[in-house]
Each structure stands twice: as C-alpha cells, then as structure tokens.
Design a protein around this motif. Structure first.
Motif, short mmCIF file in Angstrom:
data_model
loop_
_atom_site.label_atom_id
_atom_site.label_comp_id
_atom_site.label_asym_id
_atom_site.label_seq_id
_atom_site.Cartn_x
_atom_site.Cartn_y
_atom_site.Cartn_z
N LYS A 44 0.83 -1.21 0.00
CA LYS A 44 0.00 0.00 0.00
C LYS A 44 0.86 1.25 0.00
O LYS A 44 0.61 2.20 -0.75
CB LYS A 44 -0.91 -0.03 1.22
CG LYS A 44 -1.83 1.16 1.37
CD LYS A 44 -2.72 0.98 2.59
CE LYS A 44 -3.70 2.11 2.75
NZ LYS A 44 -4.64 1.88 3.88
N ARG A 101 -19.32 -3.35 -1.91
CA ARG A 101 -18.10 -4.17 -1.93
C ARG A 101 -18.16 -5.22 -0.82
O ARG A 101 -17.73 -6.36 -1.01
CB ARG A 101 -16.85 -3.30 -1.76
CG ARG A 101 -16.55 -2.41 -2.95
CD ARG A 101 -15.34 -1.53 -2.69
NE ARG A 101 -14.10 -2.29 -2.61
CZ ARG A 101 -12.93 -1.75 -2.27
NH1 ARG A 101 -12.86 -0.46 -1.94
NH2 ARG A 101 -11.83 -2.50 -2.23
N THR A 116 -8.95 -3.65 3.96
CA THR A 116 -9.33 -4.83 3.19
C THR A 116 -10.56 -5.51 3.80
O THR A 116 -10.68 -5.61 5.02
CB THR A 116 -8.15 -5.81 3.14
OG1 THR A 116 -7.13 -5.26 2.30
CG2 THR A 116 -8.55 -7.17 2.60
N ASP A 161 -11.46 -8.73 -0.73
CA ASP A 161 -11.32 -7.57 -1.62
C ASP A 161 -10.25 -6.69 -0.99
O ASP A 161 -10.49 -5.99 0.00
CB ASP A 161 -12.65 -6.81 -1.74
CG ASP A 161 -12.55 -5.59 -2.64
OD1 ASP A 161 -11.43 -5.18 -2.98
OD2 ASP A 161 -13.61 -5.02 -3.00
N GLY A 216 -8.49 -4.47 -2.87
CA GLY A 216 -8.13 -3.60 -3.97
C GLY A 216 -7.45 -4.44 -5.04
O GLY A 216 -7.69 -5.65 -5.16
N SER A 232 -11.02 -6.04 -8.19
CA SER A 232 -11.25 -4.65 -7.79
C SER A 232 -10.30 -3.75 -8.55
O SER A 232 -9.15 -4.12 -8.82
CB SER A 232 -11.02 -4.49 -6.29
OG SER A 232 -11.10 -3.13 -5.90
N GLU A 285 -9.65 -0.74 -7.27
CA GLU A 285 -9.14 0.19 -6.27
C GLU A 285 -7.66 -0.06 -6.01
O GLU A 285 -7.14 -1.15 -6.26
CB GLU A 285 -9.92 0.02 -4.95
CG GLU A 285 -11.40 0.34 -5.07
CD GLU A 285 -11.66 1.79 -5.40
OE1 GLU A 285 -10.95 2.66 -4.86
OE2 GLU A 285 -12.56 2.06 -6.22
N GLU A 341 -4.66 -2.57 -0.86
CA GLU A 341 -4.77 -2.38 0.58
C GLU A 341 -4.01 -3.51 1.27
O GLU A 341 -3.27 -4.25 0.63
CB GLU A 341 -6.25 -2.35 1.00
CG GLU A 341 -7.03 -1.16 0.45
CD GLU A 341 -6.71 0.16 1.15
OE1 GLU A 341 -5.96 0.14 2.15
OE2 GLU A 341 -7.22 1.20 0.71
#
Length: 759
Positions: free
Chosen positions: A150, A601, A632, A657, A659, A720, A722, A725
């Motif tokens: 991250k 999500r 997360t 999930d 990211g 994802s 994004e 994370e």
C-alpha cells in the motif's frame, strides 16, 4: 451523520495546529524519489533515483525498504518498479534500504488516525494529509500494519516510470529521434523507424544525466506483471537451506550470549554468584544487563565461545530473585479488574451516531422490551497471546572503533538503529545494520528490546561480535503480548427484526503507550485506537451506535500482535451480530447484507464466500464472519464438526477484496497463513498469568497448529480496480467468529470467550 467525538476533534485540531506552528502545511509533501545521499553502489552500477540502480550488464537493483517475513515483499515490491520500467523481473536484484527518510512507511503512520472508513470530507482528508507529511518528516521505516505494498504503490511505480523516461530521453538524444517514437520492452529500447535498439544498461550513464520531468503511470489494462502470479524469489533458498535469517549471522570472531531473566513481572536481582560458572568450559563473562531495556527487565547474560556453553552456564548460574510488587498477579485478577473498569466511569467514546438510550447500555438493566424493541446483551472475552514466531528472539551486535554493527531480523530498522545508537553511546550515523530474513514477525520484531540487550552485552566483549539468543521458553515467557480484553455489547431489535441501536463497551490494556515508551522513550498521548479497531469502524448501517472503551493499566507488557485489536474485536462483533440474527429469526448472511445497503463491496465479498462454500456435508455446519481491517474486506465461511466434545475445522472459504491484487498468489498464501495463525489462537491454549509470571513455556503448553490440523483453505479474490490495501493481517480477524458461529449452529452453544471450548 456521525458525531464528532472529543478524540476525533483533538486529532484534527492537532493536525491543523501543526500546520500553523510548523509553517509547512500549505506546501506539498516532500518528494520520495531521490534520497538525501547517493545509493551505496557496487561496480559500475548507476543510480537513476533513490529506488533503483542500473548496471552495464542490464541488471537493475531495486531498493526494498520492508522486511521479508513470509509475506512476499521481496517479490511484490520489485514487481512495482519492474512493471513501470519495462524490465523482466528475472533481471531485478534487491537491496536493503539505507537510512533515509524517503523510505519511511507513510501509510502505516497515516492510517493510525481513528477515523471511520465511511468518514469523508475536507477535515478528515486534511488530517490524513497532514499526518502523512509528519510521517515523511519523521522517516520511520517499519514493516507493519499490512502496509508494505500500500505504501509503495505510488513511489516505487513512479521510480520505475521516472527511470524509464530518463532512458528514453537518453536514447532520444543519442539517436536524434523524437522520444515519442521510442518504445521499451524487456529491458531494451527500440526505434522501429530506424531499426535501432539498445539495452538499458548500455545507456545507464547517459540516462543518469537526464531529468525525468513528469511521468505517466501505466493504466491497469497495460500491466504485464502486476496482477499476475509470480513465484516468490526467496522460496527456493528457504527450501534448500540457503536463506539466511538473523539467527544465521556469523561475523568473524563471534561469541555467544545466553540470558537469565526475572521470572516475574517487575522482578529484580537480589544477588548473583558468578564464580562457579566462570570456571565452566568456554565461559568468558557474566554481565548484568538489567538497565539495557526500558522497563526495566532484570536480566543477566552469560557470554561463552559457543551457545551451548553459554546456555549451560546460564542455567547453572546462581541468582537470587526478588519477585517484586506483582508476585500475586493472576489472570483471574486481571479480568476482575477489567470487569470493574467496565462497571465504572472513564469510558472514552470513539464513535457515536444517533441516540443510544441508556436503557440499552450494557450493564444498565436486564434484557427485555425497551421502547418497543427487544434488547439483547452479552459479555465477551479474549485472553493474552504470545507471538511464538518460529525464529526465537535474537540479535548479533558488535561495538568497536566507535561504531555499532548489527546483524538482525527486524520489522523496524530505523527504531533498531536509534536504540543501538543509544545503547552503544554513538550517533545514529555510526550504526551499521545488516538486515536478514525474518523467521516470523507478527509484530514481535517491531520491538527493540533484543537490540538494547545485545548491544549492552557487546560493549563488554572487547570489540568482538556477540550473538544473543533467547530460548523458546524465554520467547514465550518474556514476550510483549496481545492484550487481554473484555467487551459488553447490547443491541435493540425493532419489530421487523432489524438492529436499530448498538452499544459496544470494552476494557483492556492500551498497547500503544507501552510501545512508544519502550521504543521511543516517549509516552503516548490520548486514547489508543488499537483497543477498539474493528469495533468503532464497522460497516454495518445501524442508525444508533456508541462504541466506547476504558483503558486499564497493564502490568503485563503489551505489543502489536498480528491484526492487533481487530483480532479480538472482530470476534466480539461478528459473534454478537450472529446472536442478533438468531434472535431475529433470520439467516445470518441475509441479516448482514440487509445492513450493508450502502456497502456493495462488502456484500460482494460476503456473497463470494457463501457461494464458494456451498452446502455443508451432513454432520457439519457453516459459520460466517465478515470484517474489514487495514483497508481490506474479508468474509470467511468455516465448515465445522463436533466430535467427542472437540471442535474440528475442516474447511475455511475466504473471500477478499484487497483492492488490486499485485500478486494474487501472495494473497492466497497470506490468507492460508492467516487462517492457521487465527485458528491457533482460537482453538489453542492461551497465555495465562499465575504468581506474577507467565505459566506457559513452550509449544507443549502453548501449542500452535500443526500441519495435519490445518483445514483446507480456499481463497476467492474479488476483482477490484481500487488501489492495493493490506493483506498480511486481514485474514486473521474473521477466523474465530466464523468457527464460533458454526459451533452454535451445530450445538446451540454460544461461545463468548476465547479460546473456544465446549461446555
């Protein structure tokens, strides 16, 4: 809209005040591309920025500022540079980061703010931005908080992209062609119009004279490495024995040190008779190092030519111990104090929204009908836990010629350097750190106690290096433990079977103050977010909430333990959500989903886990838990049976999930590791206190999961777009509640205390 508590207001105000006082608040954060000093290079390699150096043979060395302790950063972080540089990963070597502030872990510090994940707005953004600037100035380099990828996501990609731009500019100048007409691939530059090509290495010197300017990072659809499974670069060495951990350090002339430490908390040395052991084979000296560690921790070291000689002599050393003021401390007394604290005042409210009726506060009255709703309350508890990493605590140190040299497995190199400098009586610039692989960290190697002890011993060894090793018994009995915790929860169901109010009241030790005092010499200021993380920041859309905690001073030393407060608050929260679902007569999955209408999500992760889990076989049941930590979202379904009064976990389905998954294979491995770690704590024996000391001593009475006990773990990575994370810790928190909820479906027993034991 969430109310602003005094704590949150103070944090934001402190950030704003820092802006006014320091005067740099309006300026952008400092760059993280160029180090303050040139990279230490071998041969003809050329540094193109603070993160990478390019050699004429077309190999690139990438600086990796995070510790490899099994989570795969020695592979994942170079992938970020290699992706943007268009360099094959096979041609990428790695090097440990020098002491420079550009390698600070900004994400780990920034994420310490106790904001709810749903908090938005200028104030929150400004506070995070300002704390990120503070973290950049402090320059603390550490591996923790599931923050490695991250934190590196932008600076390491930018470093690769900037180096690529410099190489293109150098080729453009040499070939007299527009930069836009040059393409890169696999460590080479191409100009298709003229047929020219060159390796990166051949243009390294010329590229170093170029200025990259602004660079454009790749879009995800163009990734060739990121998002793909890449084998771990250190895996082969770990299999064939070539890997070197801290305990494998062997500097020339090395001596060994074994310790005896006060068996009770606060114990002191009443007397030592060293004469007998000084005559034993190989023994060189006996050293009192009680004042080496902040606390202090009474300890004596025996130095010898081999570790076995040191160990035998340490065991034979005649020491009279004074048990100290805490000789009557016990687990029962500690939990009694936590219950008394819950009954009293002084609770700090970390999060509050809506109005929680006092009749619904835990302990204010019996469950029943209040304001047309059904109030349900329960008390949950979690014990102390040790880290029990496979590699026991150790450190090798040398104090000679005005310098301190360390050979160490550490999660916090900047802290280790500072402690070594203080213990060795030298400046930080006179500390030389050789970092090794970690044989497990889990937060234990964020500490610097082993450094202080080893340097204190080395100062008495006439310039020779000395390796200090704790035994397994010392590793468990003198750890910094996950706090014991107690929580009372109460919630109200309305007529439709929906939670309309939720109150969480917790009690336990606050570890941050102890950590900062031990490792920085500074007390923490204000309430400790770790005590309620996972409780105050839950995603469930309950209109009326109050999450509070009272910190109770802990004689037992406390530290960061994999997933920290989430590890027990998720158990409290997700078990109680299941209680509420049962009381409402609703399916626990649908019950959760109904409280996540604005969190798609979370719903997607929950659905993914449940779909993969399917229907349990006869004689087994499924339990579910959903939890967000370190950015997360993880949902787990535990498949459990009960035989002969024992809980058996056969399968865990884990949906995540996180990211964008930089290396999906690493994510899967970390979920498997987290399940094993979480189950060890959920089903194994805890750390207990009796007579002012820890009762457990080794894997016989503090067991960790054996290979044959690990269930099948299936990981579903929810796609994802994004940014990445955390991954290393988020798989731990849902394990215990998922298993406990499955046990309830099988037996009707609601297990509210860890470890999980059937009546």
């Amino acid at each position: 809209m969430a109310k602003w508590t005094r704590r949150r207001f103070l944090l934001a105000g402190t950030a704003a005040a820092g802006t006014l006082v320091v005067g740099w608040g309006a300026m952008p954060p400092r760059q993280r591309l160029h180090a303050g000093a040139p990279l230490p290079l071998d041969g003809a390699a050329v540094a193109l920025n603070g993160w990478l150096a390019l050699a004429p043979d077309n190999t690139v060395t990438v600086i990796v500022p995070r510790a490899e302790m099994g989570q795969g950063v020695h592979t994942a972080l170079p992938m970020l540079v290699a992706e943007e540089l268009d360099m094959p990963l096979a041609r990428v070597a790695i090097a440990a980061a020098p002491a420079d502030k550009i390698y600070a872990n900004i994400a780990a510090i920034r994420d310490a703010l106790p904001f709810h994940p749903d908090d938005t707005g200028n104030t929150q953004a400004f506070a995070r931005w300002t704390l990120a600037k503070v973290a950049r100035e402090l320059g603390i380099s550490l591996t923790g908080g599931s923050s490695s990828v991250k934190d590196a996501w932008l600076p390491m990609r930018e470093a690769g992209a900037a180096a690529r731009a410099m190489l293109v500019a150098a080729a453009s100048r040499a070939w007299q062609v527009p930069a836009a007409s040059i393409r890169t691939a696999d460590g080479e530059l191409f100009h298709d119009g003229s047929g020219r090509r060159a390796t990166y290495g051949s243009l390294a010197q010329a590229a170093a004279r170029e200025t990259p300017g602004s660079v454009t990072l790749k879009e995800p659809h163009a990734f060739r490495l990121i998002g793909h499974d890449v084998p771990r670069r250190e895996a082969r060495d770990k299999v064939n024995g070539a890997a070197r951990f801290g305990i494998d350090a062997r500097p020339e002339g090395m001596l060994y040190a074994a310790l005896r430490m006060a068996p009770s908390f606060g114990g002191t040395i009443a007397g030592i008779n060293a004469a007998d052991v000084l005559g034993m084979p190989g023994v060189l000296s006996v050293i009192d190092i009680t004042n080496a560690v902040t606390g202090p921790r009474a300890a004596v070291a025996v130095v010898a030519k081999t570790f076995w000689q040191a160990r035998l002599a340490a065991d034979a050393l005649a020491i009279r111990w004074d048990a100290g003021p805490h000789h009557a401390l016990s687990s029962e007394r500690i939990f009694g104090e936590l219950r008394a604290a819950l009954d009293g005042d002084g609770h700090h409210v970390y999060f509050e929204q809506g109005e929680v009726d006092e009749a619904q506060v835990p302990g204010n009255g019996p469950a029943g009908q209040e304001d047309g709703g059904h109030v349900i309350s329960a008390e949950y508890s979690a014990p102390f836990h040790a880290h029990a990493a496979m590699e026991p605590v150790n450190c090798t140190a040398q104090v000679a010629e005005g310098k301190v040299r360390l050979w160490l497995s550490t999660q916090a190199p900047s802290i280790a350097i500072a402690i070594a400098a203080s213990a060795g009586g030298v400046g930080r610039e006179q500390v030389e750190l050789h970092e090794h692989l970690l044989g497990g960290g889990f937060g234990r190697r964020l500490e610097g106690d082993m450094v202080a002890q080893a340097v204190a011993i080395a100062r008495e060894c006439r310039g020779l290096p000395v390796q200090m090793i704790w035994t397994r018994e010392q590793d468990i009995r003198h750890d910094v433990y996950r706090p014991a915790a107690l929580a009372r929860l109460a919630a109200t169901l309305d007529a439709s079977g929906t939670i309309k109010s939720w109150h969480f009241s917790g009690a336990g030790g606050a570890l941050t103050g102890q950590y900062t005092l031990r490792n920085f010499g500074l007390p923490a200021v204000g309430p400790d977010k770790t005590t309620v993380e996972g409780a105050y920041d839950m995603p469930y859309e309950i209109p009326h909430q109050r999450i509070a905690h009272v910190a109770v001073d802990s004689i037992v030393p406390l530290g960061n333990w994999r997933s920290v407060g989430h590890s027990y608050n998720a158990f409290f929260k997700e078990s109680f959500v299941d209680e509420m679902a049962h009381a409402a007569g609703k399916d626990p999955v649908a019950f959760r989903a109904a409280m996540l209408l604005n969190h798609p999500r979370h719903v997607a992760v929950l659905d993914a886990a449940v779909r993969r889990a399917g229907t349990p076989p006869a004689g087994r049941a499924h339990g579910v838990a959903l939890h967000q930590s370190f950015g997360t979202i993880v949902a787990q379904v535990a498949e459990v049976s009960v035989r002969d009064g024992a809980i058996h976990v056969h399968r865990i389905v884990c949906a995540i999930d996180c990211g964008l998954a930089v290396n999906p294979g690493h994510v899967t491995q970390q979920m498997e590791s987290a399940v094993a770690f979480g189950l060890s704590a959920a089903l194994g024996d805890p750390v207990t206190i009796r007579g002012g000391r820890v009762e457990q001593s080794n894997f016989g009475d503090y067991p960790v999961l054996r290979m044959g006990q690990v269930p099948m773990v299936e990981t579903v990575i929810v796609l994802s777009g994004e940014p990445p994370e955390g991954v290393g810790e988020p798989g731990v928190p849902p394990v215990a509640p998922a298993v406990a909820n499955a046990v309830f479906r099988l037996t009707g027993q609601r297990l509210r205390s860890l470890p999980l034991r059937l009546a």
